[in-house]
Enzyme design. Structure first.
Site, mmCIF file in Angstrom:
data_model
loop_
_atom_site.group_PDB
_atom_site.id
_atom_site.type_symbol
_atom_site.label_atom_id
_atom_site.label_comp_id
_atom_site.label_asym_id
_atom_site.label_seq_id
_atom_site.Cartn_x
_atom_site.Cartn_y
_atom_site.Cartn_z
ATOM 1 C CD GLU A 43 -2.833 -0.407 2.739
ATOM 2 O OE1 GLU A 43 -2.948 0.411 2.927
ATOM 3 O OE2 GLU A 43 -3.205 -1.950 2.784
ATOM 4 C CG ASN A 44 3.255 5.074 -1.144
ATOM 5 O OD1 ASN A 44 3.489 5.425 -2.708
ATOM 6 N ND2 ASN A 44 2.828 5.587 -1.085
#
Length: 474
Positions: free
Chosen positions: A369-370
């Site tokens: 995730e980012n």
């Protein structure tokens, strides 16, 4: 003036995104036990932004075929879903498995595979069946056993369709929210109970991996952790010590046992000194944890952690909390995502990857995730209704440039997943901030690819992009 260079990522790099069942599927008609989020909304709807619950969300359960085509149109060759424990076992998370849930997930995973999108399947993303929470949630050995049964059922039913498995997403999150910071049901402030829940979460992770090993899958099984490199305000010994302790609580607490199979001795000693160790654990538990560790690691990175030594004394009558040992440091000059209240620090993704390389055997990893949440994105719509989110494109490029640098420096990074695919429901923040490559009009459920979604398709097709690498610093 410097020239931009073509940044190219390794062959077969995983380009994709992630979301969870509770945030995207909607309730649907398959049968589903009440989750802690559905119960909390019934009890305290005013805690949820604009009083929006998870009953419909992105309605993925009815629109998954359309959504898989949107994955292709936005460059996905992989995608992380979660499997709803409450949907698989609608009799309060235990009992008989739900054939309608099995059929849904088989159809979804088959559709993804037929369209060249690898299935990354996560088993738990904050969505405890409420009746199991009533039995103690992660403080209960019975719930650990129920989770392992759920996991084993998923391995048997979907093992031939899943590319990689993950036991938990951000297991620290429910501990912080449920026992320390009041953002997760059942909103208890009690560190020692949280320590017990954390221990049993880690034990559940290990026991699920133990169950997974019975099968001859080509896939691997790991965990998704939210990790932030920790920086002291200064090199003053008091600040450095504060950062070390913060890092123990927020990074090493799950990373060490889930990847190395052992708990950090400094953290164990600190908790023992303050009478905060979990009461229920056995040598057999510790052996299972040591022998069943992650085979692959997902790294959720959003912001750095900056801390300093405390400037005031702790109230000894207050509940025990990690902040007894440090304070947050607001670094002058930091760049912020003002909507989410998070610092934007691209180099942190390089620092995180280097930590995994240097201290965790360079385990096979990926950015799981980012992303960048922005409020009121309709401000940036053009005449056609497309969100022109150049800010998100710049955010992705800047982080990917430092991820590329980490790979150049020898980090075993295999992919990058954005949060998220289509704007989805975000817990108590509901739809306050939008993160997607695809915008969602909630009343109509209309999906429209944002400018960032078009960029992501080109990024995936080219396996890279042009960037001024001279701006990067190690």
């Amino acid at each position: 003036m410097t020239e931009k260079k073509r940044i190219t990522f390794p062959e077969n790099f995983w380009w994709g995104s992630a979301w969870s069942a509770e945030q995207a599927e909607g309730r649907g008609e398959t049968g589903k036990a009440e989750t802690v989020w559905e119960r909390w909304y019934k009890e305290q709807p005013y805690r949820f932004y604009n009083r929006i619950d998870s009953s419909i969300t992105t309605d993925h359960i009815h629109r998954y075929k359309e959504d898989v085509q949107l994955m292709k149109e936005t460059g996905h060759n992989s995608f992380r879903v979660s499997i709803s424990w409450a949907r698989m076992f609608p009799d309060d998370g235990v009992g008989t498995v739900n054939p309608k849930a099995i059929a849904f997930y088989k159809d979804l995973f088959t559709e993804m595979n037929q369209n060249g999108i690898k299935v990354f399947a996560n088993l738990y993303h904050f969505d405890m069946p409420a009746k199991l929470q009533d039995k103690g949630g992660w403080e209960s050995r019975d719930v650990v056993d129920a989770y392992v049964h759920f996991a084993d059922t998923c391995f048997k039913e979907f093992g031939d369709l899943v590319y990689h498995w993950f036991t938990f997403n951000e297991p620290l999150g429910p501990i912080l929210g449920s026992y320390l910071e009041d953002f997760h049901y059942p909103n208890i402030i009690d560190f020692k109970r949280g320590a017990q829940a954390a221990f049993f979460t880690i034990l559940a992770h290990a026991k699920a991996i133990q169950a997974f090993k019975k099968y001859s899958f080509e896939s691997k099984i790991g965990v998704i952790l939210n990790l932030s490199p920790t920086f002291p305000r200064s090199q003053n010994p008091a600040d450095v010590q504060a950062a070390k302790i913060a890092d123990l609580f927020y990074t090493r607490s799950f990373l060490d046992p889930m990847v190395k199979g052992e708990f950090p001795s400094a953290l164990v000693d600190l908790l023992a000194q303050n009478q905060q160790l979990p009461a229920d654990y056995t040598e057999s538990d510790l052996t299972i944890i040591s022998e069943n560790t992650a085979q692959i690691l997902g790294l959720n990175y959003y912001e750095p952690r900056r801390v300093k030594a405390r400037s005031s004394a702790v109230n000894p009558e207050s509940p025990f909390l990690p902040e007894w040992f440090f304070e947050p440091h607001i670094m002058p000059g930091r760049r912020m995502n003002e909507y989410r209240g998070w610092e934007i620090y691209e180099k942190g993704i390089h620092d995180l990857c280097m930590d995994i390389k240097n201290n965790y055997g360079n385990i096979e990893s990926f950015i799981s995730e980012n992303g960048m949440g922005v409020a009121n994105e309709e401000r940036f719509m053009d005449e056609s209704g497309q969100v022109i989110d150049d800010y998100r494109i710049d955010f992705i490029k800047d982080h990917l440039a430092y991820l590329w640098l980490a790979i150049e420096d020898g980090c075993n990074i295999k992919g990058y997943h954005l949060w998220t695919f289509i704007d989805c429901w975000s817990w108590i923040n509901s739809y306050k901030n939008r993160y997607g490559l695809v915008s969602l009009d909630l009343p109509t459920q209309k999906r429209t690819i944002k400018k960032s979604g078009e960029f992501y398709k080109q990024l995936s097709d080219d396996n890279g992009f042009d960037y001024d690498v001279d701006l990067l610093v190690r």
